[in-house]
Design a protein around this motif. Structure first.
Motif, mmCIF file in Angstrom:
data_model
loop_
_atom_site.group_PDB
_atom_site.id
_atom_site.type_symbol
_atom_site.label_atom_id
_atom_site.label_comp_id
_atom_site.label_asym_id
_atom_site.label_seq_id
_atom_site.Cartn_x
_atom_site.Cartn_y
_atom_site.Cartn_z
ATOM 1 N N MET A 338 2.153 4.530 -21.120
ATOM 2 C CA MET A 338 0.779 4.390 -20.181
ATOM 3 C C MET A 338 0.457 5.442 -19.254
ATOM 4 S SD MET A 338 0.380 0.275 -20.093
ATOM 5 C CE MET A 338 0.448 -0.688 -21.701
ATOM 6 N N ASN A 339 0.867 6.735 -19.637
ATOM 7 C CA ASN A 339 1.007 7.713 -18.619
ATOM 8 C C ASN A 339 -0.287 7.883 -17.948
ATOM 9 O OD1 ASN A 339 3.733 8.418 -19.007
ATOM 10 N ND2 ASN A 339 2.877 9.311 -21.003
ATOM 11 N N TYR A 340 -1.552 8.049 -18.821
ATOM 12 C CA TYR A 340 -2.724 8.336 -18.067
ATOM 13 C C TYR A 340 -3.239 7.146 -17.242
ATOM 14 C CZ TYR A 340 -7.411 9.931 -17.134
ATOM 15 O OH TYR A 340 -8.622 10.187 -16.383
ATOM 16 N N THR A 341 -2.786 5.775 -17.558
ATOM 17 C CA THR A 341 -3.436 4.834 -16.875
ATOM 18 C C THR A 341 -2.697 4.680 -15.575
ATOM 19 O OG1 THR A 341 -3.457 3.519 -18.772
ATOM 20 C CG2 THR A 341 -3.523 2.153 -17.052
ATOM 21 N N TRP A 342 -1.416 5.167 -15.505
ATOM 22 C CA TRP A 342 -0.748 5.038 -14.412
ATOM 23 C C TRP A 342 -1.124 5.925 -13.220
ATOM 24 C CZ3 TRP A 342 0.900 2.007 -11.128
ATOM 25 C CH2 TRP A 342 1.878 2.045 -10.193
ATOM 26 N N GLN A 343 -1.706 7.167 -13.775
ATOM 27 C CA GLN A 343 -2.183 8.262 -13.006
ATOM 28 C C GLN A 343 -3.600 7.695 -12.481
ATOM 29 O OE1 GLN A 343 -2.902 11.907 -15.346
ATOM 30 N NE2 GLN A 343 -0.798 11.788 -16.126
ATOM 31 N N VAL A 344 -4.435 7.111 -13.211
ATOM 32 C CA VAL A 344 -5.570 6.439 -12.624
ATOM 33 C C VAL A 344 -5.212 5.597 -11.631
ATOM 34 C CG1 VAL A 344 -7.600 4.711 -13.046
ATOM 35 C CG2 VAL A 344 -6.902 6.692 -14.588
ATOM 36 N N ALA A 345 -4.234 4.800 -11.809
ATOM 37 C CA ALA A 345 -3.930 3.606 -10.722
ATOM 38 C C ALA A 345 -3.418 4.154 -9.540
ATOM 39 C CB ALA A 345 -2.853 2.585 -11.266
ATOM 40 N N ARG A 346 -2.646 5.119 -9.806
ATOM 41 C CA ARG A 346 -1.921 6.004 -8.434
ATOM 42 C C ARG A 346 -3.185 6.663 -7.765
ATOM 43 N NH1 ARG A 346 2.819 9.968 -9.778
ATOM 44 N NH2 ARG A 346 3.277 9.527 -7.577
ATOM 45 N N GLU A 347 -4.045 7.228 -8.354
ATOM 46 C CA GLU A 347 -5.064 7.957 -7.766
ATOM 47 C C GLU A 347 -6.094 6.937 -6.886
ATOM 48 O OE1 GLU A 347 -7.842 11.447 -6.938
ATOM 49 O OE2 GLU A 347 -5.638 10.629 -6.713
ATOM 50 N N SER A 348 -6.265 5.622 -7.548
ATOM 51 C CA SER A 348 -6.650 4.464 -6.910
ATOM 52 C C SER A 348 -6.300 4.209 -5.547
ATOM 53 C CB SER A 348 -7.188 3.256 -7.889
ATOM 54 O OG SER A 348 -7.841 3.727 -8.921
ATOM 55 N N MET A 349 -4.715 4.086 -5.586
ATOM 56 C CA MET A 349 -3.959 3.624 -4.432
ATOM 57 C C MET A 349 -4.037 4.690 -3.402
ATOM 58 S SD MET A 349 -0.986 1.113 -5.727
ATOM 59 C CE MET A 349 -0.508 2.121 -7.343
ATOM 60 N N ARG A 350 -4.171 6.063 -4.036
ATOM 61 C CA ARG A 350 -4.328 7.131 -2.970
ATOM 62 C C ARG A 350 -5.667 7.111 -2.095
ATOM 63 N NH1 ARG A 350 -6.729 11.590 -1.979
ATOM 64 N NH2 ARG A 350 -8.013 11.462 -3.958
ATOM 65 N N MET A 351 -6.573 6.586 -2.686
ATOM 66 C CA MET A 351 -8.091 6.493 -2.177
ATOM 67 C C MET A 351 -8.121 5.401 -1.305
ATOM 68 S SD MET A 351 -10.465 8.612 -4.779
ATOM 69 C CE MET A 351 -11.888 8.951 -3.594
ATOM 70 N N TYR A 352 -7.624 4.361 -2.002
ATOM 71 C CA TYR A 352 -7.793 2.797 -1.406
ATOM 72 C C TYR A 352 -6.335 2.194 -1.274
ATOM 73 C CZ TYR A 352 -12.549 3.235 -2.627
ATOM 74 O OH TYR A 352 -14.050 3.554 -2.710
ATOM 75 N N PRO A 353 -5.540 2.792 -0.217
ATOM 76 C CA PRO A 353 -3.947 2.369 -0.216
ATOM 77 C C PRO A 353 -4.066 0.839 0.194
ATOM 78 C CG PRO A 353 -4.467 3.692 1.656
ATOM 79 C CD PRO A 353 -5.711 3.904 0.782
ATOM 80 N N PRO A 354 -3.172 -0.255 -0.500
ATOM 81 C CA PRO A 354 -3.142 -1.540 -0.011
ATOM 82 C C PRO A 354 -2.862 -1.854 1.221
ATOM 83 C CG PRO A 354 -2.173 -1.099 -2.340
ATOM 84 C CD PRO A 354 -2.321 0.303 -1.562
ATOM 85 N N ILE A 355 -2.229 -0.952 1.986
ATOM 86 C CA ILE A 355 -1.871 -1.176 3.348
ATOM 87 C C ILE A 355 -1.931 0.391 3.906
ATOM 88 C CG2 ILE A 355 -0.134 -2.751 3.257
ATOM 89 C CD1 ILE A 355 2.139 -0.899 3.431
ATOM 90 N N PHE A 356 -2.512 0.339 5.031
ATOM 91 C CA PHE A 356 -3.142 1.662 5.837
ATOM 92 C C PHE A 356 -1.776 2.214 6.189
ATOM 93 C CE2 PHE A 356 -3.091 -1.482 9.526
ATOM 94 C CZ PHE A 356 -2.291 -0.812 10.402
ATOM 95 N N GLY A 357 -0.484 1.469 6.504
ATOM 96 C CA GLY A 357 0.631 2.086 7.504
ATOM 97 C C GLY A 357 1.239 1.074 7.858
ATOM 98 N N SER A 358 2.351 1.173 8.678
ATOM 99 C CA SER A 358 2.813 0.273 9.208
ATOM 100 C C SER A 358 3.614 0.904 10.645
ATOM 101 C CB SER A 358 4.132 -0.363 8.577
ATOM 102 O OG SER A 358 4.961 0.997 8.111
#
Length: 476
Positions: A338-358
């Motif tokens: 599922m290489n492309y699926t993971w690319q999509v998920a990574r790009e989604s988390m790049r634009m909408y990171p689950p945590i802003f930082g720490s």
């Protein structure tokens, strides 16, 4: 005349010494002031906290708080947040420096309420060797190879929840569904705990108080969370003690929950205390709960907004499905395709990171970027400091999964943090995301009810209306 001179000389010497001391003090103060990062500390305790919280609530922390200060002061600037002088750092070099120097120059700095509710003996509150020991046990269980045997359980759990919650429905809350699902996966697949209906509500009451003021008066969020924490602890203590008896009398093994087995085994061997086992179980549920749910929800949101990406992703899953016999479940080898699926998920988390930082806290004076950060100050790194910058990602505000076809420079992409504190459950989150996407896109047609649903933050991001989606079973 000699008397006058004898009297004046010591006086003159004192005057010269005082003058030199004043000059030296002013020089040292001026030099030290110049060495501090530029920025504003504002009023005592309040500082710039209100501006920070307002930007965070609008889900525009980087755009409204960080970016304007970068333009004014540079990538490293000082501020004051929640009563602490704080240096905000941005960029891959900053991420690498502060995240890799955990325990050496900085230590993790969590709110008092979070430490109390997650447990002072969880991995989040541990330092040095104690942290490495517990992390080693957890990371081994949650590594890619450690999770391989769990894949069939996760697939069964996902399918069961789809059958129970989607069949016969036209609209479902995707965010609420994923929160329930991730909760069940952690408890059933990783800890071997049979989930009762009331459990999720109790855990969520604990989570509601994690970032609230640690004031325990009746009716407060923290008070409700503390009471719920007592319930959770009693429940988990019974489970841990039962598992210990099973292991000691050789009546149960890893099949009853791989991670729980290893935690209790470590307790029996004297590597962990009973409280450490319970506190880390609570933390695991917290870490996997809201963050993974948000990552899944945002991935579906971005797919809905980019139909060409969705077509490519769907074909990837149909090819995997076509290569399996009817009734066969996914394997780890299938998931690796599922290489492309993971690319999509990574790009989604790049634009909408689950945590802003720490936040980190300095344990020594630190020289960084030409400035001195004094001992005892806080340091805040943000995922946005690289995710949203064209220096690292071309056209960063454009959704482009193909950017992850090439390796990314270390400490540039950081939705799971980095260094010794990097999220130990990142592989579990990855499996959660990929498996659910596979089952949904191969079994259902779906669309967003409100494509422009705003994202709220309190203090973690979430879709303000739960991301409702229309669903209908695919025709065979």
């Amino acid at each position: 005349m000699a008397f006058d001179l004898n009297f004046l000389l010591p006086l003159f010497s004192v005057f010269v010494a005082l003058a030199l001391a004043i000059v030296f003090y002013n020089y040292k103060s001026s030099r030290d002031k110049k060495l501090l990062p530029p920025g504003e500390l504002g009023l005592p305790w309040i500082g710039e906290t209100l501006d920070f919280l307002k930007a965070q609530k609008n889900n525009k922390l980087y755009q409204e708080f960080v970016q304007p200060r970068i333009k004014k002061y540079g990538k490293t600037f000082k501020t004051s947040l929640m009563g602490s002088p704080t240096v905000v750092v941005n960029g891959a070099e900053a991420n690498k420096f502060f995240l890799s120097n955990e325990f050496k120059l900085v230590v993790s700095s969590w709110p008092t309420s979070a430490v109390q509710l997650m447990g002072s003996d969880s991995i989040m509150g541990k330092q040095g060797d104690a942290h490495r020991c517990i992390r080693g046990i957890i990371a081994t269980s949650l590594s890619c190879s450690g999770l391989e045997a769990t894949v069939p359980k996760m697939c069964n759990t996902v399918q069961l929840h789809l059958d129970e919650n989607w069949q016969g429905k036209n609209i479902i809350s995707l965010y609420r569904f994923t929160k329930t699902l991730t909760f069940n996966i952690v408890l059933k697949c990783m800890l071997g705990i049979e989930v009762e209906q009331k459990m999720l509500g109790i855990f969520e009451r604990v989570l509601e108080g994690v970032f609230s003021p640690p004031v325990k008066f009746p009716g407060s969020a923290f008070s409700r969370a503390k009471n719920a924490r007592v319930e959770v602890e009693k429940m988990l203590l019974n489970i841990v003690r039962k598992k210990r008896e099973e292991i000691e009398f050789q009546q149960g093994g890893e099949e009853g929950g791989m991670l729980l087995f290893r935690l209790v085994k470590a307790m029996i061997q004297g590597e962990m205390s009973e409280k450490e086992v319970v506190d880390n179980m609570v933390l695991l549920v917290f870490a996997a709960h809201d963050t993974t749910s948000f990552a899944i929800t945002m991935t579906f949101r971005m797919l809905a907004h980019h139909p060409k990406c969705y077509s490519q992703l769907l074909q990837e899953h149909l090819d995997i499905k076509d290569n399996r016999k009817p009734g066969e479940t996914l394997t780890l080898e299938d998931i690796k395709k599922m290489n492309y699926t993971w690319q999509v998920a990574r790009e989604s988390m790049r634009m909408y990171p689950p945590i802003f930082g720490s936040f980190r806290k300095t344990i020594a004076d630190i020289e960084f970027d030409g400035y001195t950060i004094p001992k005892g100050w806080k340091v805040l790194w943000t995922a946005y400091g690289t995710h949203y910058e064209s220096e690292y990602f071309e056209d960063p505000l454009t959704f482009n999964p193909s950017r992850f076809e090439k390796p990314v420079q270390p400490y540039v992409y950081s939705p799971f943090g980095g260094g010794p504190r990097q999220c130990a459950g990142s592989q579990l989150a990855k499996l959660n995301i990929l498996i659910l996407i596979h089952f949904v896109v191969t079994q259902y047609e779906w669309s967003l009810v409100n494509p422009e649903e705003p994202i709220a933050v309190d203090p973690l991001p979430f879709p303000s209306h739960g991301m409702p989606i229309r669903i209908s079973p695919k025709l065979s």
